[in-house]
Structure formats: C-alpha cells, structure tokens
Scaffold this motif. Structure first.
Motif, mmCIF file in Angstrom:
data_model
loop_
_atom_site.group_PDB
_atom_site.id
_atom_site.type_symbol
_atom_site.label_atom_id
_atom_site.label_comp_id
_atom_site.label_asym_id
_atom_site.label_seq_id
_atom_site.Cartn_x
_atom_site.Cartn_y
_atom_site.Cartn_z
ATOM 1 N N ARG A 160 50.708 49.447 91.494
ATOM 2 C CA ARG A 160 49.856 49.281 90.316
ATOM 3 C C ARG A 160 50.522 48.415 89.264
ATOM 4 O O ARG A 160 49.871 47.970 88.324
ATOM 5 C CB ARG A 160 49.508 50.637 89.723
ATOM 6 N N ASP A 161 51.818 48.157 89.416
ATOM 7 C CA ASP A 161 52.527 47.356 88.423
ATOM 8 C C ASP A 161 52.463 45.862 88.709
ATOM 9 O O ASP A 161 52.879 45.059 87.888
ATOM 10 C CB ASP A 161 53.982 47.807 88.313
ATOM 11 N N VAL A 162 51.891 45.453 89.831
ATOM 12 C CA VAL A 162 51.796 44.027 90.166
ATOM 13 C C VAL A 162 50.728 43.306 89.327
ATOM 14 O O VAL A 162 51.008 42.232 88.806
ATOM 15 C CB VAL A 162 51.579 43.813 91.682
ATOM 16 N N PRO A 163 49.507 43.828 89.164
ATOM 17 C CA PRO A 163 48.499 43.075 88.386
ATOM 18 C C PRO A 163 48.926 42.730 86.950
ATOM 19 O O PRO A 163 48.722 41.582 86.529
ATOM 20 C CB PRO A 163 47.266 43.977 88.417
ATOM 21 N N ARG A 187 50.933 38.361 83.214
ATOM 22 C CA ARG A 187 51.998 37.788 82.369
ATOM 23 C C ARG A 187 52.484 36.461 82.940
ATOM 24 O O ARG A 187 52.651 35.479 82.212
ATOM 25 C CB ARG A 187 53.162 38.770 82.231
ATOM 26 N N TYR A 188 52.689 36.441 84.253
ATOM 27 C CA TYR A 188 53.138 35.210 84.914
ATOM 28 C C TYR A 188 52.117 34.085 84.734
ATOM 29 O O TYR A 188 52.473 32.963 84.400
ATOM 30 C CB TYR A 188 53.402 35.472 86.399
ATOM 31 N N ARG A 189 50.836 34.383 84.952
ATOM 32 C CA ARG A 189 49.794 33.355 84.868
ATOM 33 C C ARG A 189 49.695 32.773 83.458
ATOM 34 O O ARG A 189 49.563 31.561 83.285
ATOM 35 C CB ARG A 189 48.444 33.927 85.286
ATOM 36 N N VAL A 190 49.760 33.631 82.448
ATOM 37 C CA VAL A 190 49.705 33.151 81.065
ATOM 38 C C VAL A 190 50.885 32.231 80.791
ATOM 39 O O VAL A 190 50.722 31.117 80.270
ATOM 40 C CB VAL A 190 49.677 34.334 80.069
ATOM 41 N N MET A 191 52.084 32.665 81.150
ATOM 42 C CA MET A 191 53.272 31.856 80.876
ATOM 43 C C MET A 191 53.262 30.560 81.673
ATOM 44 O O MET A 191 53.660 29.511 81.159
ATOM 45 C CB MET A 191 54.547 32.651 81.148
ATOM 46 N N ALA A 192 52.809 30.588 82.916
ATOM 47 C CA ALA A 192 52.756 29.367 83.732
ATOM 48 C C ALA A 192 51.822 28.343 83.104
ATOM 49 O O ALA A 192 52.148 27.144 83.048
ATOM 50 C CB ALA A 192 52.312 29.700 85.155
ATOM 51 N N ASN A 193 50.693 28.785 82.613
ATOM 52 C CA ASN A 193 49.739 27.861 81.999
ATOM 53 C C ASN A 193 50.226 27.340 80.652
ATOM 54 O O ASN A 193 50.079 26.154 80.348
ATOM 55 C CB ASN A 193 48.359 28.511 81.885
ATOM 56 N N PHE A 205 60.335 32.009 83.107
ATOM 57 C CA PHE A 205 61.314 32.366 84.136
ATOM 58 C C PHE A 205 61.403 33.890 84.281
ATOM 59 O O PHE A 205 61.380 34.418 85.394
ATOM 60 C CB PHE A 205 62.684 31.778 83.793
ATOM 61 N N LEU A 206 61.485 34.587 83.162
ATOM 62 C CA LEU A 206 61.561 36.055 83.205
ATOM 63 C C LEU A 206 60.292 36.670 83.782
ATOM 64 O O LEU A 206 60.352 37.635 84.555
ATOM 65 C CB LEU A 206 61.852 36.616 81.815
ATOM 66 N N ALA A 207 59.133 36.139 83.410
ATOM 67 C CA ALA A 207 57.867 36.641 83.952
ATOM 68 C C ALA A 207 57.799 36.401 85.454
ATOM 69 O O ALA A 207 57.285 37.239 86.206
ATOM 70 C CB ALA A 207 56.685 35.970 83.251
ATOM 71 N N ARG A 217 48.637 28.941 93.677
ATOM 72 C CA ARG A 217 49.154 29.368 94.985
ATOM 73 C C ARG A 217 49.743 30.787 94.893
ATOM 74 O O ARG A 217 49.452 31.647 95.715
ATOM 75 C CB ARG A 217 50.215 28.377 95.458
ATOM 76 N N ALA A 218 50.568 30.998 93.881
ATOM 77 C CA ALA A 218 51.197 32.310 93.711
ATOM 78 C C ALA A 218 50.152 33.388 93.440
ATOM 79 O O ALA A 218 50.233 34.494 93.980
ATOM 80 C CB ALA A 218 52.214 32.260 92.575
ATOM 81 N N THR A 219 49.150 33.069 92.629
ATOM 82 C CA THR A 219 48.091 34.035 92.322
ATOM 83 C C THR A 219 47.305 34.387 93.573
ATOM 84 O O THR A 219 47.059 35.562 93.864
ATOM 85 C CB THR A 219 47.153 33.467 91.239
ATOM 86 N N ARG A 220 46.906 33.367 94.318
ATOM 87 C CA ARG A 220 46.115 33.604 95.534
ATOM 88 C C ARG A 220 46.890 34.471 96.535
ATOM 89 O O ARG A 220 46.366 35.457 97.042
ATOM 90 C CB ARG A 220 45.750 32.263 96.189
ATOM 91 N N LYS A 221 48.139 34.121 96.776
ATOM 92 C CA LYS A 221 48.934 34.872 97.756
ATOM 93 C C LYS A 221 49.247 36.288 97.279
ATOM 94 O O LYS A 221 49.188 37.232 98.059
ATOM 95 C CB LYS A 221 50.223 34.119 98.078
ATOM 96 N N THR A 222 49.572 36.430 96.007
ATOM 97 C CA THR A 222 49.908 37.753 95.476
ATOM 98 C C THR A 222 48.687 38.670 95.527
ATOM 99 O O THR A 222 48.787 39.834 95.931
ATOM 100 C CB THR A 222 50.457 37.645 94.047
#
Length: 114
Positions: free
Chosen positions: A12-15, A20-26, A67-69, A103-108
């Motif tokens: 449950r901690d992945v979404p 956080r990762y998607r926001v920082m990547a963009n 990087f941390l995200a 790519r990371a979003t789709r695979k995750t």
C-alpha cells in the motif's frame, strides 16, 4: 508450514511513493527544459545571467528531491539497479525525463520491475 511471500505490487506504500516520484520527475523535467532552452541562451546571448542562476539553483535542489523520491520508490517497488540508474540519469537529459517517468509509472502500476 510454508510461508507466503508478499507480492511486490501489493504494498500500500507504493502508490504514494509513485505520486511523489511523478511530481518530482515532471517538475525537474520542466525546470531543466527552461534552464537549457531559455535561461542558458539568455545568459550567453543577451548577457542576462539571473535566470540561469535562479533556475540552475532551483533545478539542482529539486533534482536532489527527485533523486530521493526515486530512491524511495525504487526501494518500495523493488526496482532493479539498472532500472533505477536509467531513471535517475534520465532526469539529467531534457525531454528524456518525461519518457522515463511514463515508463516507470507504467511498469510500477503493472507490478513489473523497472
């Protein structure tokens, strides 16, 4: 008695980590494009250094948060080391960060290892 291994995608901690990762990547991707295609030309062609200073500093600090995200998500979703490195390095190339994020979003989301 056999012990069941928890599935990777069931956490449950992945979404929230993915969000956080998607926001920082963009954010980092947009700042990098603005830095390379707007601020650097202004600095070198019009002798206006302020945008480079501001955007460069902002990009540097926000890349650290990106990087941390990415580390957080990679550990929670159990990415491969190669997938992690490709994703982190993509944040240093204009436009490539958007491809890596998708790519990371789709695979995750599919429960696959990045």
């Amino acid at each position: 008695m056999a012990v069941e291994q928890p599935t990777r995608a069931a956490g449950r901690d992945v979404p929230p980590a993915l969000t956080r990762y998607r926001v920082m990547a963009n954010v980092v991707g947009v700042l990098l494009i603005a830095l390379i295609f707007v601020a650097v030309p202004l600095n070198h062609l019009a002798d206006i250094p302020e945008p480079s200073t501001v955007l460069g500093t902002a990009h540097g600090w926000l890349y650290g948060l990106f990087f941390l995200a990415t580390v957080d998500l990679a550990l929670r979703a159990r990415w491969t080391l190669k997938g992690f490195l490709v994703t982190v390095l993509a944040g240093t190339v204009p436009f490539l960060s958007f491809w890596a994020e998708r790519r990371a979003t789709r695979k995750t989301r599919a429960g696959e290892r990045v």
